[in-house]
Design a protein around this motif. Sequence first.
Motif, PDB file in Angstrom:
ATOM      1  N   ALA A  49       0.856  -1.189   0.000  1.00 22.41           N
ATOM      2  CA  ALA A  49       0.000   0.000   0.000  1.00 22.41           C
ATOM      3  C   ALA A  49       0.886   1.232   0.000  1.00 22.41           C
ATOM      4  CB  ALA A  49      -0.910  -0.003   1.232  1.00 22.41           C
ATOM      5  N   ALA A  50       0.730   2.059  -1.014  1.00 23.03           N
ATOM      6  CA  ALA A  50       1.610   3.209  -1.187  1.00 23.03           C
ATOM      7  C   ALA A  50       0.808   4.384  -1.729  1.00 23.03           C
ATOM      8  CB  ALA A  50       2.760   2.845  -2.134  1.00 23.03           C
ATOM      9  N   ALA A  51       1.515   5.450  -2.069  1.00 24.84           N
ATOM     10  CA  ALA A  51       0.901   6.627  -2.687  1.00 24.84           C
ATOM     11  C   ALA A  51       1.982   7.320  -3.506  1.00 24.84           C
ATOM     12  CB  ALA A  51       0.333   7.577  -1.631  1.00 24.84           C
ATOM     13  N   ARG A  52       1.647   7.694  -4.719  1.00 25.27           N
ATOM     14  CA  ARG A  52       2.642   8.352  -5.571  1.00 25.27           C
ATOM     15  C   ARG A  52       3.053   9.704  -5.013  1.00 25.27           C
ATOM     16  NH1 ARG A  52       3.273   5.004  -9.687  1.00 25.27           N
ATOM     17  NH2 ARG A  52       1.496   3.993 -10.709  1.00 25.27           N
ATOM     18  N   ALA A  53       2.231  10.274  -4.158  1.00 15.74           N
ATOM     19  CA  ALA A  53       2.530  11.595  -3.612  1.00 15.74           C
ATOM     20  C   ALA A  53       3.605  11.570  -2.534  1.00 15.74           C
ATOM     21  CB  ALA A  53       1.258  12.218  -3.039  1.00 15.74           C
ATOM     22  N   CYS A  54       3.728  10.451  -1.823  1.00 13.19           N
ATOM     23  CA  CYS A  54       4.577  10.385  -0.632  1.00 13.19           C
ATOM     24  C   CYS A  54       6.005   9.984  -0.980  1.00 13.19           C
ATOM     25  CB  CYS A  54       3.976   9.381   0.354  1.00 13.19           C
ATOM     26  SG  CYS A  54       5.029   9.045   1.787  1.00 13.19           S
ATOM     27  N   PRO A  55       7.011  10.761  -0.570  1.00 15.56           N
ATOM     28  CA  PRO A  55       8.395  10.409  -0.905  1.00 15.56           C
ATOM     29  C   PRO A  55       8.878   9.141  -0.232  1.00 15.56           C
ATOM     30  CG  PRO A  55       8.348  12.253   0.633  1.00 15.56           C
ATOM     31  CD  PRO A  55       6.937  12.028   0.182  1.00 15.56           C
ATOM     32  N   TRP A  56       8.392   8.842   0.970  1.00 15.87           N
ATOM     33  CA  TRP A  56       8.826   7.643   1.684  1.00 15.87           C
ATOM     34  C   TRP A  56       8.245   6.402   0.994  1.00 15.87           C
ATOM     35  CZ3 TRP A  56      12.202  10.146   4.386  1.00 15.87           C
ATOM     36  CH2 TRP A  56      11.894  11.424   4.881  1.00 15.87           C
ATOM     37  N   PRO A  80      -3.953  11.243  -3.494  1.00 14.90           N
ATOM     38  CA  PRO A  80      -2.958  12.186  -2.983  1.00 14.90           C
ATOM     39  C   PRO A  80      -3.388  12.970  -1.744  1.00 14.90           C
ATOM     40  CG  PRO A  80      -4.011  13.075  -4.943  1.00 14.90           C
ATOM     41  CD  PRO A  80      -4.496  11.658  -4.800  1.00 14.90           C
ATOM     42  N   THR A  81      -4.679  13.031  -1.454  1.00 15.07           N
ATOM     43  CA  THR A  81      -5.137  13.810  -0.294  1.00 15.07           C
ATOM     44  C   THR A  81      -5.782  12.886   0.727  1.00 15.07           C
ATOM     45  OG1 THR A  81      -7.293  14.298  -1.301  1.00 15.07           O
ATOM     46  CG2 THR A  81      -5.497  15.859  -1.705  1.00 15.07           C
ATOM     47  N   HIS A  82      -5.768  13.319   1.962  1.00 13.83           N
ATOM     48  CA  HIS A  82      -6.382  12.541   3.032  1.00 13.83           C
ATOM     49  C   HIS A  82      -6.733  13.448   4.188  1.00 13.83           C
ATOM     50  CE1 HIS A  82      -2.678  12.811   5.410  1.00 13.83           C
ATOM     51  NE2 HIS A  82      -1.996  12.397   4.350  1.00 13.83           N
ATOM     52  N   ASP A  83      -7.510  12.935   5.138  1.00 15.06           N
ATOM     53  CA  ASP A  83      -7.871  13.682   6.329  1.00 15.06           C
ATOM     54  C   ASP A  83      -7.098  13.132   7.525  1.00 15.06           C
ATOM     55  OD1 ASP A  83      -9.128  11.296   6.963  1.00 15.06           O
ATOM     56  OD2 ASP A  83     -11.132  12.029   6.475  1.00 15.06           O
ATOM     57  N   GLU A  84      -7.567  13.440   8.733  1.00 11.17           N
ATOM     58  CA  GLU A  84      -6.839  13.001   9.918  1.00 11.17           C
ATOM     59  C   GLU A  84      -6.846  11.488  10.083  1.00 11.17           C
ATOM     60  OE1 GLU A  84     -11.106  13.669  11.000  1.00 11.17           O
ATOM     61  OE2 GLU A  84      -9.573  14.825   9.943  1.00 11.17           O
ATOM     62  N   ARG A  85      -7.751  10.790   9.395  1.00 11.47           N
ATOM     63  CA  ARG A  85      -7.770   9.323   9.448  1.00 11.47           C
ATOM     64  C   ARG A  85      -6.845   8.731   8.387  1.00 11.47           C
ATOM     65  NH1 ARG A  85     -13.820   7.726   8.907  1.00 11.47           N
ATOM     66  NH2 ARG A  85     -12.956   5.612   9.109  1.00 11.47           N
ATOM     67  N   PRO A 241       8.855  21.607  -7.608  1.00 10.26           N
ATOM     68  CA  PRO A 241       7.408  21.826  -7.564  1.00 10.26           C
ATOM     69  C   PRO A 241       6.835  22.003  -6.161  1.00 10.26           C
ATOM     70  CG  PRO A 241       7.866  19.530  -8.054  1.00 10.26           C
ATOM     71  CD  PRO A 241       9.181  20.245  -8.082  1.00 10.26           C
ATOM     72  N   VAL A 242       7.552  21.584  -5.125  1.00  9.36           N
ATOM     73  CA  VAL A 242       6.979  21.648  -3.779  1.00  9.36           C
ATOM     74  C   VAL A 242       7.892  22.338  -2.766  1.00  9.36           C
ATOM     75  CG1 VAL A 242       6.132  20.310  -1.812  1.00  9.36           C
ATOM     76  CG2 VAL A 242       5.544  19.604  -4.134  1.00  9.36           C
ATOM     77  N   TYR A 243       9.076  21.796  -2.541  1.00  9.13           N
ATOM     78  CA  TYR A 243       9.890  22.256  -1.413  1.00  9.13           C
ATOM     79  C   TYR A 243      10.408  23.673  -1.602  1.00  9.13           C
ATOM     80  CZ  TYR A 243       9.818  17.203  -0.521  1.00  9.13           C
ATOM     81  OH  TYR A 243       9.424  15.907  -0.315  1.00  9.13           O
ATOM     82  N   HIS A 285      -1.087  16.793  -3.057  1.00  8.71           N
ATOM     83  CA  HIS A 285      -0.920  16.302  -1.691  1.00  8.71           C
ATOM     84  C   HIS A 285      -0.390  17.393  -0.769  1.00  8.71           C
ATOM     85  CE1 HIS A 285       0.221  13.860   1.737  1.00  8.71           C
ATOM     86  NE2 HIS A 285       1.463  14.301   1.626  1.00  8.71           N
ATOM     87  N   TYR A 286       0.734  17.971  -1.120  1.00  7.44           N
ATOM     88  CA  TYR A 286       1.361  18.934  -0.228  1.00  7.44           C
ATOM     89  C   TYR A 286       0.521  20.201  -0.046  1.00  7.44           C
ATOM     90  CZ  TYR A 286       5.772  16.308  -0.076  1.00  7.44           C
ATOM     91  OH  TYR A 286       6.727  15.352   0.137  1.00  7.44           O
ATOM     92  N   TYR A 287       0.044  20.754  -1.133  1.00  8.77           N
ATOM     93  CA  TYR A 287      -0.635  22.044  -1.052  1.00  8.77           C
ATOM     94  C   TYR A 287      -2.052  21.953  -0.501  1.00  8.77           C
ATOM     95  CZ  TYR A 287       3.194  24.391  -3.474  1.00  8.77           C
ATOM     96  OH  TYR A 287       4.422  24.918  -3.801  1.00  8.77           O
TER      97      TYR A 287
END
Length: 318
Positions: A49-56, A80-85, A241-243, A285-287
Motif C-alpha cells: 500500500a503506497a501513494a505516488r505523492a509520498c516520498p517515503w 494524494p489527499t487525506h484527512d486526519e484518518r 514543484p513543492v519544497y 498532496h502537499y498544497y
Amino acid sequence: MSDDTSGTFDRDTRYITDRIVADAPAGEPAGEKVGDVTWPVEAGRYHLAAARACPWAHRTILVRELMGLQDAISLGLAGPTHDERSWTFDLDPGGQDPVLGIERLQEAYFNRVPDYPLGITVPAMVDIPTTAVVTNDFDQLSKDLATQWGECAKPDAPELYPEDLREEIEKINERVYPDLNNGVYQAGFATSQSAYEDAYDRVFATLDWLEELLADRRYLVGDSITLADIRLYPTLVRFDPVYFGHFKCNRQTISSFPVLSAYLKDLWQTPGFGDTMNIDQIKEHYYVVHTNVNPTQIVPKGPDMSWLDEPSGRDQLS
C-alpha cells in the motif's frame, strides 16, 4: 510534530518493524509480538500500500519496479489527499482497494493492532489473507525488497544494496536523510525563525555537497544505481514543484544546479523512475493536505518540469 520550545519539526519514527525475509519458514509468521515477527517471502501473499505523492512510499515503489517484483507483490495506490484518518483508496472504482477490499488504509492497521495509536503511514506492506499490516518501516522495507526477494525478482535484477557497498551507502544516508530528506520538512514545518533557518542552511549545505560529490561520478555509490540514489531521488524530484515554494527552501531550484539537475534528469529518464511518477498528485498532496502551511489549499500551476526530459549527458560518466 514540533518541539514547542524550539519550533523544530520532530518526525515520529516509531514503526511496525516486522520483516519479510527469505529464510523465514513458510506458513504462519514467527514471533511473539508486533515488531518482533518475521514473515516468509511468498509471491502473491503481500500487497504494498503506497501513494505516488509520498516520498517515503515512493522509495519502495522504485525498488519494487527495479527488482521486477510486480507479479510477486501487488501494488495499491492511495489518492494524494487525506484527512486526519489518513490515506484512502479513492482512485479505485467504488473507493475501495481492489485487492484488500478496504476504503482506508487505517482498516489494515486496526486489523493488526486495534486502535493503532501511531501514524497511519505509507508505505505499508499488508498480508492479503488477514488484511493486516505487516510493516510500515519504510527504510528496512526498501532494504528487504532489494535483498530478500531474489527468488521472485527478474533474472537481471540489479544489486541495489550490495554487501561491499553497504557501509558507503549508509554513510551517505547519515547526511542525506536528516539534512535533506527530512531537512526540507523541518524547514517547512518549523514554527520558529531559528528552527527554519537552521534547517534551510542544512538543506542547501547538503545540496552543495552533493553537487560536488556527483561532478565526477554518475551515481552516488559505485557504478550503478543503489539504495543511496533511490533515497535521494524522491526528494530531488519534489524540490522544484513543492519544497522550493511550499517549504520555503528558496535559495535556488534543483534545475539551477548544473550537476544535480543533470543527475536528476538521468534518473528521471531511467525506466522505473519518471514513468512511475505523478507530479500533479505530488503537488495536490502537499498544497491541499498541509493547511497549516497553505491554508487556502490553492495548488500552483507551475513550475514547468519538461526540462527533466532533456538529455542529461551523464552516460559519459559510466
